[in-house]
Design a protein around this motif. Structure first.
Motif, PDB file in Angstrom:
ATOM      1  N   VAL A 108       0.860  -1.186   0.000  1.00 30.27           N
ATOM      2  CA  VAL A 108       0.000   0.000   0.000  1.00 30.27           C
ATOM      3  C   VAL A 108       0.894   1.232   0.000  1.00 30.27           C
ATOM      4  CG1 VAL A 108      -1.763   1.282   1.259  1.00 30.27           C
ATOM      5  CG2 VAL A 108      -1.879  -1.219   1.128  1.00 30.27           C
ATOM      6  N   GLU A 109       0.845   1.967  -1.095  1.00 33.58           N
ATOM      7  CA  GLU A 109       1.745   3.096  -1.266  1.00 33.58           C
ATOM      8  C   GLU A 109       1.323   4.319  -0.467  1.00 33.58           C
ATOM      9  OE1 GLU A 109       2.626   3.963  -5.368  1.00 33.58           O
ATOM     10  OE2 GLU A 109       2.359   1.856  -5.919  1.00 33.58           O
ATOM     11  N   ARG A 110       0.034   4.419  -0.161  1.00 44.77           N
ATOM     12  CA  ARG A 110      -0.411   5.554   0.638  1.00 44.77           C
ATOM     13  C   ARG A 110      -1.317   5.067   1.758  1.00 44.77           C
ATOM     14  NH1 ARG A 110      -4.243  10.840  -0.515  1.00 44.77           N
ATOM     15  NH2 ARG A 110      -3.933  11.683   1.585  1.00 44.77           N
ATOM     16  N   LEU A 111      -0.948   5.388   2.985  1.00 47.76           N
ATOM     17  CA  LEU A 111      -1.741   5.055   4.169  1.00 47.76           C
ATOM     18  C   LEU A 111      -2.513   6.295   4.597  1.00 47.76           C
ATOM     19  CD1 LEU A 111       1.008   3.100   6.117  1.00 47.76           C
ATOM     20  CD2 LEU A 111      -0.849   2.130   4.756  1.00 47.76           C
ATOM     21  N   VAL A 112      -3.793   6.109   4.906  1.00 47.23           N
ATOM     22  CA  VAL A 112      -4.634   7.249   5.283  1.00 47.23           C
ATOM     23  C   VAL A 112      -5.288   7.007   6.630  1.00 47.23           C
ATOM     24  CG1 VAL A 112      -5.080   8.080   2.948  1.00 47.23           C
ATOM     25  CG2 VAL A 112      -6.546   6.287   3.905  1.00 47.23           C
ATOM     26  N   GLU A 113      -5.435   8.089   7.370  1.00 46.93           N
ATOM     27  CA  GLU A 113      -6.055   8.070   8.690  1.00 46.93           C
ATOM     28  C   GLU A 113      -7.345   8.894   8.661  1.00 46.93           C
ATOM     29  OE1 GLU A 113      -4.856   6.495  11.360  1.00 46.93           O
ATOM     30  OE2 GLU A 113      -2.682   6.243  11.070  1.00 46.93           O
TER      31      GLU A 113
END
Length: 218
Positions: A108-113
């Motif tokens: 996963v190249e971008r982790l979001v919160e």
């Protein structure tokens, strides 16, 4: 409005045209998963929500233009069976919450919160973390203004209730609380809900049932 959100596996997509954003819904796979293609009408950029199954159909679904991102709403396998192939062909960036990302079949190249934003062209989507169905389940909110809001909920909210928490009271309480506080308490009744399976709904249609959901515990 001709859009209904009623789609069947093997059938055509249903398409909704909004100012600046085109939403297309397609049903795929043995678990009747919904995949959503959001395309900015100004730039042509696209974002796919849940590459669930049937990679060939999904690739045909997105073939009219580029997609820059693929968001996986949560880690359950029925929501990412086609993710590896669709990512490989399109070059789109995989996006997920850090608590669910390790279970996915691609890095996963971008982790979001919770509270982060994701853009597709000139359109901005807000990430809403809804804990309980899985630790890292997320919803995406498009706020078009003037009461025009569209919410993609994965398996955290459906017509008739919140997502499955396997009869675990702590997980149910967490999910119910998040759905109430982060969705129902802040968004208007006109908000359209696009779930991970089955038919769409609105917050207004579901709001009167919240006490019933709490009392039954699922």
């Amino acid at each position: 409005m001709t859009y209904t959100g009623d789609v069947k596996v093997g059938g055509p997509a249903d398409v909704r045209e909004l100012p600046g954003l085109r939403i297309a819904k397609l049903a795929v796979g043995p678990f009747d998963n919904n995949a959503y293609l959001l395309r900015c009408t100004e730039t042509g950029d696209g974002l796919l929500i849940d590459a669930a199954a049937e990679a060939d159909r999904l690739l045909a679904f997105v073939d009219e233009g580029p997609i820059s991102s693929i968001v996986t709403t949560h880690r359950h396998g029925d929501h990412w069976q086609a993710l590896e192939q669709v990512t490989k062909v399109t070059g789109a960036t995989p996006i997920a919450h850090p608590l669910d990302a390790p279970a996915l079949p691609v890095p996963v190249e971008r982790l979001v919160e919770h509270g982060d934003t994701i853009t597709v062209g000139t359109v901005t989507l807000e990430v809403i973390h809804l804990r309980g169905h899985t630790p890292g389940s997320i919803a995406l909110l498009y706020d078009g203004g003037d009461e025009e809001r569209h919410l993609f909920t994965g398996d955290s909210l459906f017509p008739g209730g919140v997502g499955n928490t396997q009869k675990d009271p702590e997980r149910f309480e967490r999910l119910y609380t998040d759905v109430v506080e982060r969705v129902f308490d802040r968004l208007p009744d006109q908000t359209w809900v696009y779930p991970g399976h089955g038919k769409d709904t609105t917050l207004g249609a579901e709001r009167p049932s919240l006490p019933e959901w709490l009392a039954r515990g699922w």
